[in-house]
Design an enzyme around this catalytic site. Structure first.
Site, short mmCIF file in Angstrom:
data_model
loop_
_atom_site.label_atom_id
_atom_site.label_comp_id
_atom_site.label_asym_id
_atom_site.label_seq_id
_atom_site.Cartn_x
_atom_site.Cartn_y
_atom_site.Cartn_z
N CYS A 26 0.89 -1.11 0.36
CA CYS A 26 -0.04 -0.02 0.11
C CYS A 26 1.07 1.25 0.16
O CYS A 26 1.91 1.26 -0.30
CB CYS A 26 -1.02 0.07 1.22
SG CYS A 26 -0.20 -0.05 2.87
N HIS A 547 25.25 -16.52 14.72
CA HIS A 547 24.71 -17.20 13.40
C HIS A 547 25.97 -18.17 13.10
O HIS A 547 27.02 -17.91 12.74
CB HIS A 547 24.43 -16.14 12.50
CG HIS A 547 23.67 -16.77 11.26
ND1 HIS A 547 24.44 -17.71 10.60
CD2 HIS A 547 22.46 -16.69 10.87
CE1 HIS A 547 23.53 -18.00 9.56
NE2 HIS A 547 22.24 -17.35 9.76
#
Length: 620
Positions: A26, A547
């Site tokens: 949008c 990670h």
């Protein structure tokens, strides 16, 4: 970070290309439908520069970008291959169970969000036309006025066609047949028959069935009901049609049944509902006209936060289509939007934090112009005093506009740029002047409250001890090395997400032992489902991600073992994860392990070292 880099970060942190089922946008948000919301890394997304916030509502995963959303959307489409079949949600996959209210909001969002651009364009054309007439730069009798006027009116007159297209996509039926249905409601011959029937006191009928004497230009509800019926009839028509001639009989049966039902039943029902809403609004205006704009001014930030503001937009549109103006939705939104922008601009003046100053000034200007998602998720939700100031300023401004019954004639995104939408050739200019006064009141009140209440945060928590690094310098936090191995700069990591510091700043480790220890005192925020990564929250405010390896998410948890669980409180040196170095290497994966501070912008500087057990030093 440019839009292409931002697009890559977003794709990676919504779970990758395979996790994206549908994508739209949008004015300010990317709207994803994901296969599994749990695969998305909200923490990383919210901490990424260029992203104001993340909202999960009504089955959608929404990433708030701001005015650049269209460009980011295009970059994502360039990187991700989503076919039309993948975009079709009408499959047999298990869908998220939603409450009735969430389903309603989801439907309204799906139908009205795609047509906000033409509605805004039409509203702004009307506003510009009102301005040039008010200043007598053009005469209403001139052809120039007539041309611009019908250009603006086109969206409103043919609104059922626009709604038919978006409703068909939401209800999963043929959008072209849906637009054909809207064309039936707007056809000049039908309009002429209804007009003649009204004048002659007769009824229009089809096979003896009466057709209600109503016309449907600029209408909202009738076409939505008709398209919903189409979504139910079309599969039945497909099922009963002989395979050899299905191409011909399926659309024939669908359009005949739905067309007659809409003209005789659903259209009149929608027409009556629309008029009933308009009558209720008139009654409300007659007795407590101040109430709704005041409430809207107060609660609008909360509605936008949850995405439920879209369920109110059709009321404002319906008011303008049936009465010619709106006095409850748009005036309240005007006060709220201006108030949010003013609160942010007050902080931009008061704060000494250069990054916060830039964020508040940029999003504050956007908000007073009518788009609030960037300021809401970037500032208002994070600074409680701004939320308080926005609600107070919006409420006071909404009360002023409501008491005086200020009318909005052409919509648009409620803000300073659409103030001309309060001008009408059929209304006195005082309506416009008072709308400006209402916006000014909301701005001044919110700005003053925000400026008075906002207090600059201290860099170091008052209830914590001041930390000293190995050089006896005051710091905010010190991380110890979480894995034994060789330390290297992030820029050397063979993954641009880490090497370009898109996820945050820090360092990397080439492990020599398959164990991960806690680098801080704090809490386990999130252990990834695949156990290859862990997110921590330190007691000093640092958000940390460890990670293990690159692309090891593809192992799907194989060779990893989590020792702790989400929510566990941890101390420096506590064992968090174990992993099999040799097995992972045999699978061909790079074990370089980035350790990043996601909220790096909250600290003056971040540097890594291997001196006296220090690994990463966060400087206040």
């Amino acid at each position: 970070m440019n839009n292409k880099e931002l697009a890559k970060v977003i794709i990676d942190n919504v779970g990758g290309e395979s996790n994206i089922k549908q994508l739209s946008h949008c004015f300010t948000r990317l709207r994803f439908t994901l296969s599994d919301d749990k695969k998305a890394n909200i923490k990383v997304l919210e901490s990424t520069p260029g992203i104001s916030g993340v909202v999960t509502k009504g089955g959608q995963f929404q990433v708030v970008i701001g005015s650049e959303v269209g460009n980011v959307y295009r970059e994502i489409n360039n990187l991700v291959d989503i076919t039309e079949d993948e975009l079709d949600l009408g499959n047999n996959e298990k869908k998220e169970k939603l409450s009735l209210f969430d389903k309603f909001v989801d439907i309204i969002q799906g139908i009205f969000t795609p047509i906000l651009a033409p509605l805004t364009a039409a509203g702004m054309l009307k506003a510009v036309l009102a301005v040039i007439v008010a200043f007598k730069w053009i005469d209403k009798a001139s052809s120039s006025y007539q041309v611009i006027n019908f250009m603006a009116d086109a969206t409103f007159y043919f609104l059922p066609i626009l709604l038919a297209n978006s409703a068909a996509k939401k209800f999963k039926c043929n959008p072209y047949l849906a637009m054909m249905l809207a064309g039936m409601l707007l056809h000049p011959n039908f309009t002429a028959m209804v007009t003649a029937a009204k004048e002659g006191g007769m009824a229009v009928t089809i096979f003896g069935l009466p057709i209600y004497n109503a016309t449907y230009s600029s209408s909202v509800i009738p076409i939505i009901l008709g398209v919903y019926l189409m979504s139910k009839v079309e599969p039945i028509a497909d099922k009963i049609s002989p395979k050899a001639i299905k191409f011909f009989t399926r659309p024939l049966i669908t359009m005949f049944v739905v067309g007659v039902a809409t003209l005789c039943v659903l259209g009149p029902i929608g027409y009556i509902i629309s008029n009933f809403i308009a009558t209720c609004v008139n009654t409300l205006n007659s007795y407590v006209g101040w109430l709704v704009p005041t409430v809207m001014g107060i609660v609008m930030p909360l509605l936008v936060m949850t995405g439920t503001h879209h369920s109110i937009t059709p009321i404002g549109i319906n008011n303008r289509m049936t009465m010619g103006y709106d006095t409850i939705v748009y005036p309240g939104q005007l006060a709220s939007n201006v108030a949010q922008g003013a609160a942010a601009l007050a902080v931009s003046i008061k704060t000494k934090n250069s990054e916060l100053k830039q964020l508040c000034s940029a999003t504050g200007i956007t908000a007073v112009c009518g788009i609030t998602e960037p300021v809401l998720f970037g500032v208002t939700m994070k600074i409680k005093t701004n939320l308080i100031a926005s609600m107070i300023g919006g409420g006071v401004g909404g009360l002023f506009l409501g008491v005086l019954g200020i009318k909005n004639f052409s919509g648009g995104s409620p803000g300073l740029l659409t103030l001309p939408s309060y001008i009408s050739t059929d209304a006195p200019m005082s309506n416009f002047y008072l709308a400006c006064a209402g916006a000014a009141i909301a701005f001044v009140v919110s700005f003053a409250v925000s400026y008075f209440l906002y207090k600059e945060k201290k860099e170091i928590n008052a209830d914590s001890d001041v930390l000293l690094n190995s050089d006896n310098q005051a710091v905010s936090d010190i991380l110890i090395q979480p894995i034994k191995g060789e330390i290297q700069d992030l820029c050397e990591v063979k993954d641009e997400t880490f090497s370009k510091e898109l996820m945050g700043k820090g360092a990397a480790i080439i492990p020599t032992e398959g164990k991960v220890y806690s680098p801080v005192d704090g809490e386990v925020f999130n252990i990834f489902r695949t156990k290859h990564a862990i997110s921590l929250k330190s007691n000093k405010g640092a958000d940390i991600i460890i990670h293990v390896g690159l692309d090891t998410v593809k192992l799907d948890g194989k060779y990893f073992n989590a020792i702790v669980k989400n929510g566990d409180h941890i101390k420096k040196g506590d064992l968090l994860l174990e992993f099999d170095i040799e097995k992972i290497k045999e699978e061909g994966y790079d074990l370089t392990t980035p350790v990043v501070v996601v909220n790096a912008n909250d600290f003056k500087s971040i540097k890594h070292t291997n001196k006296n057990s220090e690994f990463i030093v966060l400087e206040a």
